[in-house]
Design a protein around this motif. Structure first.
Motif, PDB file in Angstrom:
ATOM      1  N   THR A   1       0.868  -1.176   0.000  1.00 18.94           N
ATOM      2  CA  THR A   1       0.000   0.000   0.000  1.00 18.94           C
ATOM      3  C   THR A   1       0.898   1.216   0.000  1.00 18.94           C
ATOM      4  OG1 THR A   1      -1.917   1.047   1.045  1.00 18.94           O
ATOM      5  CG2 THR A   1      -0.203   0.202   2.518  1.00 18.94           C
ATOM      6  N   THR A   2       0.306   2.387  -0.024  1.00 21.57           N
ATOM      7  CA  THR A   2       1.125   3.586   0.035  1.00 21.57           C
ATOM      8  C   THR A   2       1.902   3.587   1.339  1.00 21.57           C
ATOM      9  OG1 THR A   2       1.072   5.986  -0.167  1.00 21.57           O
ATOM     10  CG2 THR A   2      -0.749   4.973   1.008  1.00 21.57           C
ATOM     11  N   TRP A   3       3.181   3.913   1.290  1.00 26.22           N
ATOM     12  CA  TRP A   3       4.088   3.581   2.393  1.00 26.22           C
ATOM     13  C   TRP A   3       3.720   4.229   3.710  1.00 26.22           C
ATOM     14  CZ3 TRP A   3       6.731   7.620   4.596  1.00 26.22           C
ATOM     15  CH2 TRP A   3       6.924   8.773   3.826  1.00 26.22           C
ATOM     16  N   TRP A   4       3.193   5.476   3.696  1.00 30.20           N
ATOM     17  CA  TRP A   4       2.937   6.122   4.981  1.00 30.20           C
ATOM     18  C   TRP A   4       1.663   5.594   5.651  1.00 30.20           C
ATOM     19  CZ3 TRP A   4       2.270   8.923   0.379  1.00 30.20           C
ATOM     20  CH2 TRP A   4       0.976   9.373   0.117  1.00 30.20           C
ATOM     21  N   LEU A   5       0.847   4.841   4.900  1.00 28.13           N
ATOM     22  CA  LEU A   5      -0.343   4.226   5.483  1.00 28.13           C
ATOM     23  C   LEU A   5      -0.094   2.777   5.885  1.00 28.13           C
ATOM     24  CD1 LEU A   5      -3.066   5.643   3.060  1.00 28.13           C
ATOM     25  CD2 LEU A   5      -2.618   6.355   5.419  1.00 28.13           C
ATOM     26  N   GLY A   6       1.145   2.310   5.734  1.00 32.50           N
ATOM     27  CA  GLY A   6       1.460   0.928   6.049  1.00 32.50           C
ATOM     28  C   GLY A   6       1.080   0.504   7.460  1.00 32.50           C
ATOM     29  N   PRO A   7       1.473   1.256   8.486  1.00 27.16           N
ATOM     30  CA  PRO A   7       1.110   0.844   9.850  1.00 27.16           C
ATOM     31  C   PRO A   7      -0.397   0.733  10.062  1.00 27.16           C
ATOM     32  CG  PRO A   7       2.878   2.457   9.910  1.00 27.16           C
ATOM     33  CD  PRO A   7       2.398   2.404   8.490  1.00 27.16           C
ATOM     34  N   ALA A   8      -1.164   1.683   9.526  1.00 22.17           N
ATOM     35  CA  ALA A   8      -2.621   1.631   9.681  1.00 22.17           C
ATOM     36  C   ALA A   8      -3.202   0.430   8.938  1.00 22.17           C
ATOM     37  CB  ALA A   8      -3.249   2.920   9.156  1.00 22.17           C
ATOM     38  N   PHE A   9      -2.669   0.136   7.755  1.00 18.48           N
ATOM     39  CA  PHE A   9      -3.129  -1.016   6.985  1.00 18.48           C
ATOM     40  C   PHE A   9      -2.862  -2.303   7.755  1.00 18.48           C
ATOM     41  CE2 PHE A   9      -2.900  -4.389   3.902  1.00 18.48           C
ATOM     42  CZ  PHE A   9      -3.812  -4.060   2.907  1.00 18.48           C
ATOM     43  N   ALA A  10      -1.638  -2.425   8.276  1.00 18.13           N
ATOM     44  CA  ALA A  10      -1.273  -3.640   9.014  1.00 18.13           C
ATOM     45  C   ALA A  10      -2.145  -3.829  10.252  1.00 18.13           C
ATOM     46  CB  ALA A  10       0.205  -3.575   9.404  1.00 18.13           C
ATOM     47  N   GLN A  11      -2.478  -2.751  10.923  1.00 16.54           N
ATOM     48  CA  GLN A  11      -3.313  -2.848  12.116  1.00 16.54           C
ATOM     49  C   GLN A  11      -4.748  -3.243  11.769  1.00 16.54           C
ATOM     50  OE1 GLN A  11      -3.504   0.779  14.384  1.00 16.54           O
ATOM     51  NE2 GLN A  11      -4.238  -0.255  16.215  1.00 16.54           N
ATOM     52  N   ARG A  12      -5.272  -2.688  10.686  1.00 14.16           N
ATOM     53  CA  ARG A  12      -6.659  -2.969  10.306  1.00 14.16           C
ATOM     54  C   ARG A  12      -6.813  -4.340   9.674  1.00 14.16           C
ATOM     55  NH1 ARG A  12     -11.591  -0.272   8.896  1.00 14.16           N
ATOM     56  NH2 ARG A  12     -10.802   1.703   9.729  1.00 14.16           N
ATOM     57  N   PHE A  13      -5.789  -4.799   8.960  1.00 15.48           N
ATOM     58  CA  PHE A  13      -5.891  -6.064   8.220  1.00 15.48           C
ATOM     59  C   PHE A  13      -4.746  -7.005   8.611  1.00 15.48           C
ATOM     60  CE2 PHE A  13      -7.540  -2.682   5.354  1.00 15.48           C
ATOM     61  CZ  PHE A  13      -8.885  -3.026   5.416  1.00 15.48           C
TER      62      PHE A  13
END
Length: 358
Positions: free
Chosen positions: A142-154
């Motif tokens: 995903t777009t790199w700065w949203l990586g932590p949020a993506f990993a937490q949600r999914f």
């Protein structure tokens, strides 16, 4: 058929680039500039919304579509692509995932995947794709700065946020904004022909990029955790040598455990991975802007063993140092030639030199 599924808030630029890329591929094939494998056809495309109504783009413009998304007649060989939404923050994305149109789109994506349709998304639209559960058990980016949020949600998705494009089990994801161009090229290579994708990159003078690593940190860090900013400063000041986690912790006035937790929360990676990416980013800069040997560059970014540097570089960027340098040289040469866009022009000559393994 390549179907672009758009929602209100779709990013203007990536959508336009996607249409240009597929259109160029169709013209390349119909002009006979590339021979397709047996059974493959020139790509066709359409743009749809969930209800067939025009959408408002991220810049507020009205974007007409060809109709409503329907799965009748779609199956293996078809592609459903979700261009990025003009949303840069986690709260914006969380709110978007609650919108009725996107909830309905998530359902359509899941149904398309069960029919064997190749599904793909870039940038913040990867959250829509992941919400369909299609990515569960697969790798994605995903777009790199949203990586932590993506990993937490999914948490069921294995995130490789340093990669520009990831294909996993026939599902494609790409990084931020104009990584949508990389996504479309990867889809063309997979569904039509690698030669077609390569020809399009040359006619449109596109930069083939394997990694987001070189874009991942410097501008974003200004608003990040101060410990991360201190760590960046310490690593770049000591770029010529390897640094232990204990040194990093001392430099940031934290414990190793606390530093690891804060870096993981802010960037989704370990402090050692962060330092490594800073070194590789500096190496890319030196490869593109100097004539120094690869061994000398390896030493300048803290790798006493050139072979180890090559392994790390390839793992982080998806290509060898020599290939990176050669690609940069070829891109500059083609840009100087300013090839005409596809209007009956002949195919450009093949480069005189090919990149060797580095």
């Amino acid at each position: 058929m390549i179907t672009h599924l758009v929602f209100d808030g779709v990013a203007d630029g990536p959508m336009g680039v996607a249409l240009d890329i597929v259109g160029a591929a169709e013209r390349v094939v119909r002009a006979g500039l590339v021979a397709l494998p047996e059974g493959r056809l020139a790509p066709r495309q359409r743009v749809v919304s969930v209800n067939g109504e025009p959408v408002r783009t991220a810049s507020g413009r009205t974007f007409a579509v060809d109709g409503a998304l329907g799965l009748r007649g779609m199956g293996p060989g078809d592609v459903l692509v979700l261009p990025g939404l003009g949303m840069a923050t986690t709260p914006e994305i969380a709110a978007a995932l609650e919108r009725p149109d996107i909830v309905r789109g998530v359902e359509w994506v899941a149904r398309a995947a069960t029919k064997g349709v190749l599904v793909a998304a870039s940038c913040s639209a990867t959250f829509v794709l992941a919400a369909s559960r299609v990515l569960d058990g697969r790798r994605a980016t995903t777009t790199w700065w949203l990586g932590p949020a993506f990993a937490q949600r999914f948490p069921r998705v294995t995130l490789s946020s340093e990669r520009m494009v990831v294909e996993s089990g026939g599902v494609f994801t790409a990084g931020s904004a104009f990584a949508h161009a990389d996504l479309m090229l990867a889809i063309l290579a997979h569904t039509v022909s690698p030669s077609v994708a390569h020809m399009v990159t040359r006619y449109l003078v596109l930069d083939e990029r394997a990694s987001q690593a070189r874009y991942m940190v410097l501008s974003h860090l200004r608003g990040s955790d101060p410990a991360i900013r201190k760590l960046e400063s310490f690593v770049t000041s000591n770029i010529e040598r390897q640094i232990s986690i204990h040194e990093m912790a001392r430099a940031t006035a934290t414990s190793p455990r606390t530093l690891a937790r804060r870096v993981a929360k802010g960037l989704g990676i370990t402090p050692q991975q962060f330092a490594q990416r800073l070194r590789i980013a500096q190496a890319v800069h030196l490869l593109e802007t100097t004539q120094q040997s690869i061994d000398d560059i390896a030493a300048r970014v803290g790798y006493a063993d050139p072979a180890a540097f090559r392994r790390v570089f390839r793992r982080e960027t998806g290509e060898t140092p020599r290939a990176r340098r050669m690609r940069s040289m070829l891109r500059e040469a083609e840009a100087r030639e300013a090839p005409a866009r596809l209007r009956g022009v002949k195919a450009p000559p093949a480069p005189a030199r090919a990149a060797r393994a580095g």
